[in-house]
Design a protein around this motif. Structure first.
Motif, PDB file in Angstrom:
ATOM      1  N   ILE A  54       0.929  -1.275  -0.115  1.00 39.96           N
ATOM      2  CA  ILE A  54      -0.070   0.105  -0.127  1.00 39.96           C
ATOM      3  C   ILE A  54       0.858   1.276   0.004  1.00 39.96           C
ATOM      4  CG2 ILE A  54      -0.014   0.013   2.302  1.00 39.96           C
ATOM      5  CD1 ILE A  54      -3.178   0.840   2.310  1.00 39.96           C
ATOM      6  N   THR A  55       0.422   2.478  -0.590  1.00 45.09           N
ATOM      7  CA  THR A  55       1.179   3.468  -0.800  1.00 45.09           C
ATOM      8  C   THR A  55       0.817   4.421   0.532  1.00 45.09           C
ATOM      9  OG1 THR A  55      -0.289   4.559  -2.024  1.00 45.09           O
ATOM     10  CG2 THR A  55       1.439   3.497  -3.292  1.00 45.09           C
ATOM     11  N   MET A  56       1.739   5.333   0.742  1.00 44.39           N
ATOM     12  CA  MET A  56       1.393   6.442   1.720  1.00 44.39           C
ATOM     13  C   MET A  56       0.047   7.061   1.406  1.00 44.39           C
ATOM     14  SD  MET A  56       3.392   6.317   4.215  1.00 44.39           S
ATOM     15  CE  MET A  56       3.272   8.191   5.101  1.00 44.39           C
ATOM     16  N   GLY A  57      -0.194   7.309   0.148  1.00 40.43           N
ATOM     17  CA  GLY A  57      -1.277   8.211  -0.254  1.00 40.43           C
ATOM     18  C   GLY A  57      -2.715   7.119  -0.015  1.00 40.43           C
ATOM     19  N   GLN A  58      -2.422   5.839  -0.305  1.00 36.96           N
ATOM     20  CA  GLN A  58      -3.690   5.105  -0.269  1.00 36.96           C
ATOM     21  C   GLN A  58      -3.834   4.751   1.105  1.00 36.96           C
ATOM     22  OE1 GLN A  58      -1.836   1.965  -2.399  1.00 36.96           O
ATOM     23  NE2 GLN A  58      -3.121   2.212  -4.047  1.00 36.96           N
ATOM     24  N   LEU A  59      -2.935   4.722   2.105  1.00 34.41           N
ATOM     25  CA  LEU A  59      -3.289   4.371   3.517  1.00 34.41           C
ATOM     26  C   LEU A  59      -3.806   5.572   4.235  1.00 34.41           C
ATOM     27  CD1 LEU A  59      -2.230   2.683   6.104  1.00 34.41           C
ATOM     28  CD2 LEU A  59      -0.261   3.798   6.232  1.00 34.41           C
ATOM     29  N   VAL A  60      -3.517   7.015   3.857  1.00 35.48           N
ATOM     30  CA  VAL A  60      -4.063   8.073   4.376  1.00 35.48           C
ATOM     31  C   VAL A  60      -5.449   8.186   3.919  1.00 35.48           C
ATOM     32  CG1 VAL A  60      -4.156  10.555   3.952  1.00 35.48           C
ATOM     33  CG2 VAL A  60      -2.167   9.702   4.388  1.00 35.48           C
ATOM     34  N   GLU A  66      -5.186  11.653  10.093  1.00 33.66           N
ATOM     35  CA  GLU A  66      -4.811  13.203   9.204  1.00 33.66           C
ATOM     36  C   GLU A  66      -3.268  12.871   8.481  1.00 33.66           C
ATOM     37  OE1 GLU A  66      -2.035  15.829  10.295  1.00 33.66           O
ATOM     38  OE2 GLU A  66      -3.545  17.611   9.938  1.00 33.66           O
ATOM     39  N   LYS A  67      -3.234  13.141   7.310  1.00 37.78           N
ATOM     40  CA  LYS A  67      -2.072  12.957   6.718  1.00 37.78           C
ATOM     41  C   LYS A  67      -0.664  13.255   7.518  1.00 37.78           C
ATOM     42  CE  LYS A  67       0.120  14.243   2.369  1.00 37.78           C
ATOM     43  NZ  LYS A  67      -0.002  14.900   0.776  1.00 37.78           N
ATOM     44  N   THR A  68      -0.504  14.141   8.247  1.00 39.11           N
ATOM     45  CA  THR A  68       0.833  14.537   8.658  1.00 39.11           C
ATOM     46  C   THR A  68       1.161  13.524  10.055  1.00 39.11           C
ATOM     47  OG1 THR A  68       0.034  16.189  10.443  1.00 39.11           O
ATOM     48  CG2 THR A  68       1.048  16.871   8.002  1.00 39.11           C
ATOM     49  N   LEU A  69      -0.244  13.108  10.744  1.00 37.13           N
ATOM     50  CA  LEU A  69       0.054  12.262  11.551  1.00 37.13           C
ATOM     51  C   LEU A  69       0.251  11.010  11.150  1.00 37.13           C
ATOM     52  CD1 LEU A  69       0.071  11.650  14.719  1.00 37.13           C
ATOM     53  CD2 LEU A  69      -2.652  11.382  14.407  1.00 37.13           C
ATOM     54  N   SER A  71       2.036  10.082   8.440  1.00 37.43           N
ATOM     55  CA  SER A  71       3.370  10.245   8.193  1.00 37.43           C
ATOM     56  C   SER A  71       4.377   9.847   9.506  1.00 37.43           C
ATOM     57  CB  SER A  71       3.777  11.478   7.540  1.00 37.43           C
ATOM     58  OG  SER A  71       5.090  11.489   7.165  1.00 37.43           O
ATOM     59  N   LYS A  72       4.129  10.730  10.409  1.00 34.68           N
ATOM     60  CA  LYS A  72       4.825  10.448  11.710  1.00 34.68           C
ATOM     61  C   LYS A  72       4.833   9.234  12.213  1.00 34.68           C
ATOM     62  CE  LYS A  72       4.620  15.302  13.156  1.00 34.68           C
ATOM     63  NZ  LYS A  72       3.869  16.295  13.950  1.00 34.68           N
ATOM     64  N   LEU A  73       3.223   8.394  12.368  1.00 37.84           N
ATOM     65  CA  LEU A  73       3.366   7.284  12.917  1.00 37.84           C
ATOM     66  C   LEU A  73       3.976   5.953  11.979  1.00 37.84           C
ATOM     67  CD1 LEU A  73      -0.468   7.502  13.880  1.00 37.84           C
ATOM     68  CD2 LEU A  73       1.423   7.372  15.434  1.00 37.84           C
ATOM     69  N   VAL A  74       4.031   6.435  10.699  1.00 38.82           N
ATOM     70  CA  VAL A  74       4.454   5.448   9.927  1.00 38.82           C
ATOM     71  C   VAL A  74       6.063   5.452  10.251  1.00 38.82           C
ATOM     72  CG1 VAL A  74       5.413   4.740   7.341  1.00 38.82           C
ATOM     73  CG2 VAL A  74       2.985   5.119   7.990  1.00 38.82           C
ATOM     74  N   ALA A  75       6.626   6.764  10.281  1.00 37.01           N
ATOM     75  CA  ALA A  75       8.264   6.994  10.269  1.00 37.01           C
ATOM     76  C   ALA A  75       8.610   6.004  11.852  1.00 37.01           C
ATOM     77  CB  ALA A  75       8.525   8.106  10.515  1.00 37.01           C
ATOM     78  N   SER A  76       7.854   6.163  12.948  1.00 40.42           N
ATOM     79  CA  SER A  76       7.832   5.800  14.099  1.00 40.42           C
ATOM     80  C   SER A  76       7.717   4.004  13.772  1.00 40.42           C
ATOM     81  CB  SER A  76       6.956   6.000  14.936  1.00 40.42           C
ATOM     82  OG  SER A  76       6.978   5.421  16.116  1.00 40.42           O
ATOM     83  N   LEU A  77       6.982   3.549  13.165  1.00 35.53           N
ATOM     84  CA  LEU A  77       6.632   2.094  12.938  1.00 35.53           C
ATOM     85  C   LEU A  77       7.949   1.532  12.111  1.00 35.53           C
ATOM     86  CD1 LEU A  77       3.061   2.049  12.108  1.00 35.53           C
ATOM     87  CD2 LEU A  77       4.117   1.065  14.283  1.00 35.53           C
ATOM     88  N   VAL A  78       8.425   2.466  11.132  1.00 34.92           N
ATOM     89  CA  VAL A  78       9.710   2.163  10.504  1.00 34.92           C
ATOM     90  C   VAL A  78      10.884   1.972  11.356  1.00 34.92           C
ATOM     91  CG1 VAL A  78      11.256   2.782   8.616  1.00 34.92           C
ATOM     92  CG2 VAL A  78       8.950   2.928   8.261  1.00 34.92           C
ATOM     93  N   GLN A  79      11.071   3.152  12.332  1.00 27.81           N
ATOM     94  CA  GLN A  79      12.104   3.110  13.326  1.00 27.81           C
ATOM     95  C   GLN A  79      12.145   2.068  14.199  1.00 27.81           C
ATOM     96  OE1 GLN A  79      12.217   6.772  15.480  1.00 27.81           O
ATOM     97  NE2 GLN A  79      14.304   6.466  16.183  1.00 27.81           N
TER      98      GLN A  79
END
Length: 178
Positions: A54-60, A66-69, A71-79
């Motif tokens: 799934i792409t970030m756009g599709q996930l949003v 909200e889109k910015t949240l 992005s932050k949550l995914v970055a945390s899950l990646v980390q």
């Protein structure tokens, strides 16, 4: 103090927000204790797990966060090494997401917890009522999606109308457009 106004306070969206907020808060507290994840983290893991790539756009678009949240949550899950980002083969601007093995294991641990919490939240309803509630909610969601274009068109007209109402008055003797 003024007398109470006779206003509608039980709008469907208010009731949905209230029910969602209360159940989300309880659910998040349980997930945080059991798995060290917020309910939003679990939601994203479920959506990524259910649609690998799934792409970030599709996930949003599908997660109701909200889109910015997101992005932050995914970055945390990646980390935390629960999610992997992969650059798209056809379009390098596209970022595709998939779960790592640790992410798969965690979301599978979350699944019975979520099912149990939902059953407890809904135990005041019969099986038929739960089925009806799901059907109605899907119907509302589908109707909103189907009417999105006309809504945006009407919203643009409203904005245009409001901006022309607030424009300076024409010089005296000039008829004003309505």
């Amino acid at each position: 103090m003024h007398a109470p106004l006779q206003l509608k306070t039980d709008y469907i969206n208010v009731l949905l927000d209230l029910a969602s907020s209360r159940t989300r808060d309880r659910g998040s507290r349980v997930y945080e204790i059991e798995l060290g994840l917020s309910i939003r983290d679990v939601r994203l893991l479920r959506m990524i797990g259910g649609a690998p790539g799934i792409t970030m756009g599709q996930l949003v678009q599908t997660c109701a966060i909200e889109k910015t949240l997101v992005s932050k949550l995914v970055a945390s899950l990646v980390q935390r090494e629960l999610v992997q980002r992969q650059i798209g083969n056809e379009d390098a601007r596209q970022i595709h997401l998939c779960l790592t093995q640790a992410g798969i294991e965690l979301v599978l641990q979350a699944e019975p917890i979520g099912r149990e919490m939902e059953a407890r939240f809904l135990d005041c309803l019969s099986t038929a009522e739960v089925h009806t509630l799901r059907r109605i909610l899907h119907k509302i969601i589908d109707a909103e999606e189907a009417s999105r274009d006309i809504f945006e068109f009407l919203l643009a007209q409203l904005r245009e109308s409001k901006s022309s109402d607030s424009s300076p008055p024409p010089p005296s003797g000039t008829p004003r457009k309505k």
